[in-house]
Write a protein that holds these residues in place. Structure first.
Motif, short mmCIF file in Angstrom:
data_model
loop_
_atom_site.label_atom_id
_atom_site.label_comp_id
_atom_site.label_asym_id
_atom_site.label_seq_id
_atom_site.Cartn_x
_atom_site.Cartn_y
_atom_site.Cartn_z
N LEU A 173 0.85 -1.45 -0.10
CA LEU A 173 -0.01 -0.03 0.04
C LEU A 173 0.83 1.36 -0.08
CD1 LEU A 173 -2.77 -0.91 2.64
CD2 LEU A 173 -2.71 -1.37 0.11
N ILE A 174 2.18 1.10 0.37
CA ILE A 174 3.18 2.33 0.36
C ILE A 174 4.04 2.06 -0.11
CG2 ILE A 174 4.04 3.95 1.99
CD1 ILE A 174 1.24 4.10 2.57
N THR A 175 4.64 2.90 -1.05
CA THR A 175 5.82 2.73 -1.80
C THR A 175 6.73 3.97 -1.28
OG1 THR A 175 4.78 1.70 -3.58
CG2 THR A 175 7.13 2.76 -4.04
N ASP B 232 -1.32 3.92 -1.89
CA ASP B 232 -2.46 3.44 -2.68
C ASP B 232 -3.73 4.00 -2.47
OD1 ASP B 232 -4.29 1.08 -2.96
OD2 ASP B 232 -2.93 0.89 -4.35
N ASP B 233 -4.13 4.50 -3.85
CA ASP B 233 -5.44 5.09 -3.45
C ASP B 233 -6.74 4.22 -3.47
OD1 ASP B 233 -5.75 4.50 -6.24
OD2 ASP B 233 -5.08 6.38 -6.91
N THR B 234 -6.73 2.88 -3.63
CA THR B 234 -7.85 2.18 -3.49
C THR B 234 -8.01 1.38 -2.14
OG1 THR B 234 -6.41 0.06 -4.04
CG2 THR B 234 -7.29 1.34 -6.00
N CYS B 235 -7.20 1.62 -1.34
CA CYS B 235 -7.30 1.02 0.06
C CYS B 235 -8.02 1.87 1.01
CB CYS B 235 -6.03 0.44 0.88
SG CYS B 235 -4.93 1.88 0.86
N GLY C 265 -2.41 10.34 -5.18
CA GLY C 265 -2.93 9.76 -6.38
C GLY C 265 -4.40 10.26 -6.33
N ASN C 266 -5.38 9.39 -6.83
CA ASN C 266 -6.83 9.76 -6.76
C ASN C 266 -7.38 9.58 -5.53
OD1 ASN C 266 -6.55 10.45 -9.68
ND2 ASN C 266 -6.66 8.22 -9.98
#
Length: 228
Positions: free
Chosen positions: A7-9, A22-25, A57-58
């Motif tokens: 989730l995190i880069t 990550d923008d989906t979690c 991100g989104n």
């Protein structure tokens, strides 16, 4: 069994660290993994503080969620938040952006003593008489004679331009630059534009054709006219 999605880069740059979330979690899932990653990458006490830029991100964060991120990163001693960047904007921000990028078309003559002021690009179908003034936060396009004052990029945008069918202004202004009579031909010129020449550090008058090479803004203007 599949590996859990990261989730995190974290990527290191010359300016510090960039965190991609990550923008989906869910926000809570992202915060939990971020806490673990920050602890694992925490600089040593003797090292200088490390700047962190967060890219969402989104994903849109509320003020409380932003504060949570700030608190989390501040708690890890040697990190400083450089900025939080998102591809998502609020409705008010979107409306303000649309207003600032919109082409305002005005059909009139700006007479002596009158001031026409708009937000965004101005397309004036008419003349600006001596003593008249047109002001815009964006570019100024005059389908007529410019004899008065034109001020483009009034909020500080030095990439704006001023174009006119007949250019014979009493004064041109672009952002904080001012051009007076010695900078252009006193008899006037047809189909010319005024723009900032960074090498000469002043406003110059040039052919409209130079905009194809020097100004992306004219291309944006053309697309907006074609698309309505």
């Amino acid at each position: 069994m599949h590996d859990l999605k990261q989730l995190i880069t974290i990527k290191g740059t010359r300016d510090g660290l960039t965190l991609f979330i990550d923008d989906t979690c869910s926000f809570d899932e992202a915060v939990n993994e971020l806490r673990e990653k920050l602890l694992a990458n925490q600089p040593k006490q003797k090292e200088p503080r490390v700047s962190v830029t967060i890219k969402l991100g989104n994903r849109f964060l509320s003020d409380d969620q932003k504060e949570s991120l700030h608190n989390l990163i501040r708690d890890e001693n040697r990190f400083i938040i450089q900025g939080i960047e998102s591809e998502v904007i609020t409705k008010n921000e979107a409306l303000a952006f649309m207003e600032d990028s919109e082409v305002k078309t005005v059909n009139r003559i700006v007479r002596s003593g009158q001031v026409l002021e708009v937000t965004g690009d101005l397309l004036l179908i008419g003349d600006v008489n001596p003593g008249g003034t047109v002001v815009s936060t964006g570019n100024i396009y005059i389908m007529g004679h410019l004899h008065g004052i034109a001020h483009a990029g009034v909020n500080g945008d030095r990439n704006t331009i001023i174009a006119a069918s007949y250019m014979n202004p009493s004064q041109l202004r672009i952002a904080d630059y001012i051009s007076r009579a010695p900078d252009y031909e006193s008899d006037g010129v047809y189909m010319e534009c005024g723009l900032i020449d960074e090498e000469q550090d002043k406003i110059i008058i040039d052919r409209l054709q130079v905009l194809a090479q020097k100004q992306k803004s004219i291309n944006r203007f053309e697309r907006r006219i074609k698309n309505g």
